[in-house]
Each structure stands twice: as C-alpha cells, then as structure tokens.
Design an enzyme around this catalytic site. Structure first.
Site, PDB file in Angstrom:
ATOM      1  N   GLU A  83       0.825  -1.218   0.000  1.00  0.00           N
ATOM      2  CA  GLU A  83       0.000   0.000   0.000  1.00  0.00           C
ATOM      3  C   GLU A  83       0.853   1.259   0.000  1.00  0.00           C
ATOM      4  OE1 GLU A  83      -3.623   2.303   2.294  1.00  0.00           O
ATOM      5  OE2 GLU A  83      -2.890   0.441   3.164  1.00  0.00           O
ATOM      6  N   ASP A 103      -0.648  -5.030   3.170  1.00  0.00           N
ATOM      7  CA  ASP A 103      -1.207  -3.831   3.808  1.00  0.00           C
ATOM      8  C   ASP A 103      -0.635  -3.802   5.225  1.00  0.00           C
ATOM      9  OD1 ASP A 103      -2.588  -1.686   4.797  1.00  0.00           O
ATOM     10  OD2 ASP A 103      -4.537  -2.317   4.021  1.00  0.00           O
ATOM     11  N   ILE A 105      -0.845  -1.641   7.726  1.00  0.00           N
ATOM     12  CA  ILE A 105      -1.862  -1.354   8.755  1.00  0.00           C
ATOM     13  C   ILE A 105      -3.191  -1.197   8.033  1.00  0.00           C
ATOM     14  CG2 ILE A 105      -2.688   0.204  10.559  1.00  0.00           C
ATOM     15  CD1 ILE A 105       0.099   1.054  11.166  1.00  0.00           C
ATOM     16  N   ASP A 106      -4.014  -2.227   8.084  1.00  0.00           N
ATOM     17  CA  ASP A 106      -5.358  -2.107   7.532  1.00  0.00           C
ATOM     18  C   ASP A 106      -6.224  -1.597   8.668  1.00  0.00           C
ATOM     19  OD1 ASP A 106      -7.304  -2.242   5.576  1.00  0.00           O
ATOM     20  OD2 ASP A 106      -7.980  -4.210   6.249  1.00  0.00           O
ATOM     21  N   THR A 108      -5.948   2.173   9.295  1.00  0.00           N
ATOM     22  CA  THR A 108      -5.077   3.260   9.796  1.00  0.00           C
ATOM     23  C   THR A 108      -5.873   4.271  10.612  1.00  0.00           C
ATOM     24  OG1 THR A 108      -3.574   2.974   7.923  1.00  0.00           O
ATOM     25  CG2 THR A 108      -3.420   5.053   9.117  1.00  0.00           C
ATOM     26  N   ASP A 233      -6.068  -4.708   0.441  1.00  0.00           N
ATOM     27  CA  ASP A 233      -7.115  -4.879   1.462  1.00  0.00           C
ATOM     28  C   ASP A 233      -7.749  -6.266   1.379  1.00  0.00           C
ATOM     29  OD1 ASP A 233      -7.213  -2.125   2.528  1.00  0.00           O
ATOM     30  OD2 ASP A 233      -7.915  -1.587   0.532  1.00  0.00           O
TER      31      ASP A 233
END
Length: 291
Positions: A83, A103, A105-106, A108, A233
């Site tokens: 990402e 990802d 930090i899915d 954020t 995601d």
C-alpha cells in the site's frame, strides 16, 4: 525460478512449495503487530493521502519497509505490491511471479484513534492466484491464516462461514470508505439503505476490510461488500473466506477480480448474488490502470 519457495535443491521435494513462505508471513505479521502495538503507546503523527479521511502514519511506512526488506532478503526473486509503496509511486503490477501483497496497517484511521481493530494483511499470489493469506488483528491478538486447499484458521481453530442464505436474516459488514465526494457518498449510503429496506438484520462496520472479511469467515457476519478498496485490502483475507467455505464475487455478480477495487465476500453464492442485485456501482479506476 522453478516455482519453489526456497532456493536450495531440497525445495523441489517439498510437498508444499509455499508452506515455508506462509510460515515466514505469520512470523512477519506477528513482528509487525508488535511494532503497531508499541506505537499505540506513543504520540501518533498523521499525514493524509488521497482525501482528508485517507490517512497514513510513520508506522504504516515503517511496518511495510520491515516486511518487504525481510522478504527480499529471503526471497530475492519475488515481487511485491504494498500500500505505502504504491502511494510513493510504485505500480500495482501483478505478473505470474510469486507476489506478496501487503497492507502494513489495515485500519489506519482506527490506529490513529486507537479504535481496537487494526490488522496486518499479507496475501501471496502465484500465477495471479492467491496461494495463502495471513491477517493479524494485532490488538485482539487474532491470527487468521489460510492456505489454498487446507482450510482457514484463527489462532489454530478451524473456521467455517455461516449457513444463513435468507437475506432477511443476514448481518452484513461494509464500510463508508474514505472518499468524501458527494456523489460517491450518496451511492454508498443509498446502497446501505437499499439493503436495510429489504429488510436485513443489520449492517456493521469494523473499520478494516481485512477484519470485516475475516468476520465473514468466522460466521460472525454473513457477507461483506465494498467498492473503493484495493488489492492489498483483499488479498490476505480473500483466501481466508474461500477456505472457510465462502465465495468471492464482483459487485456486479460476475467473477471476482483482485485488481478491480470491489468485492462481495459471502457465505454462499446465493447470498452474494442477492446482495449484488441491490448494489449501484461506483465507477473506479482499477489498481493496475496506471501501469
């Protein structure tokens, strides 16, 4: 590349060439989770990306760099879609080469607010097919994993989707998204209204696509849909859904496309198609459009 994960000759005889990669992904997701949980104790500096609601932090970048550099060291020939790398100008190019889709930090926005649903998502794709997925919901300490053909698990417990095919008794997860354009918001809200009017039992939003999808895999929710998300995601959790007995569809009701930025993930084809009938489609630029 002979299609095997390790670079030594023994790899050829391994029954599952990608198992070592999956074990490493779990190790890295746990390490990333530790970095995230430590960062939650500190002041969080926030930057914005595509909209005032599309946030990024130094921790997102730090975690992604740690994961990618660790994998590169071990599997130099593999490719990556991350990402934050894409945000920094790298493309989302999906070839037949083993590709890690990350990802860091899915969720954020959840992380920034310390809302306790934050996940590290790692999907591994070979020949454009997802081979395994790892989603670590680090504040909850839930490690979701799935390997193609071998089932889906959370902390070692086997997962199975719910059996509810009657949409009027369904609990559906989705998100409002980070796009704040009036026309897009209108469609997002109108889709929710159309579903609620059927009626359905309810709509929930946890704030991370990966955890939303994992909740469908556990049977806690019956389906998830969203438009405007990205391959990072969906790549980790997508296979967790299918290995738990669920299905992935495009929001049009057609076949799922990882780079299309849209998805219905449900416990069954019946429920997924019923949801697709209600959805107005938001026009989106594909993840691979710029490549």
């Amino acid at each position: 590349m002979n299609g095997n994960c390790r670079l030594d000759p023994d790899a050829v005889t391994m029954t599952d060439p990608w198992q070592e990669c999956m074990d490493y992904a779990v190790t890295l997701a746990r390490k990333a989770g530790e970095i995230i949980c430590e960062a939650l104790k500190e002041e969080i500096a926030v930057m914005v990306k595509s909209s005032p609601a599309d946030l990024v932090t130094v921790t997102d970048q730090k975690v992604e760099n740690m994961i990618i550099s660790s994998i590169k060291e071990k599997y130099a020939s593999h490719s990556f879609i991350g990402e934050e790398s894409v945000a920094a100008g790298a493309g989302s190019v999906l070839t037949d080469n083993p590709t890690w889709i990350i990802d860091p930090i899915d969720g954020t926005t959840n992380f920034v607010h310390r809302f306790p649903f934050v996940a590290v998502s790692i999907g591994f794709v070979v020949n454009k097919k997802i081979e395994f997925g790892v989603v670590f919901s680090c504040i909850e300490d839930k490690m979701y994993t799935a390997r193609k053909g071998k089932g889906a698990f959370c902390n070692g417990q086997k997962l199975h989707v719910s059996r509810q095919q009657d949409i009027t008794k369904a609990l559906i997860v989705t998100e409002l998204g980070s796009n704040r354009e009036p026309e897009v918001l209108k469609t997002v809200l109108s889709n929710m209204q159309r579903l609620l009017s059927i009626p359905i039992h309810g709509i929930r939003a946890v704030g991370t696509a990966a955890v939303n999808m994992c909740l469908v895999a556990t049977g806690g929710a019956d389906a998830y849909y969203e438009m405007g998300i990205h391959c990072w995601d969906m790549a980790g959790a997508g296979i967790i859904i299918t290995e738990a007995g669920g299905v992935l569809l495009d929001v049009s009701g057609g076949p799922f496309d990882l780079l299309s930025r849209r998805i219905i993930a449900a416990n069954s084809q019946v429920l997924a198609e019923r949801i697709a009938k209600e959805l107005q489609i938001i026009p989106l630029q594909r993840d691979d459009a710029a490549n």
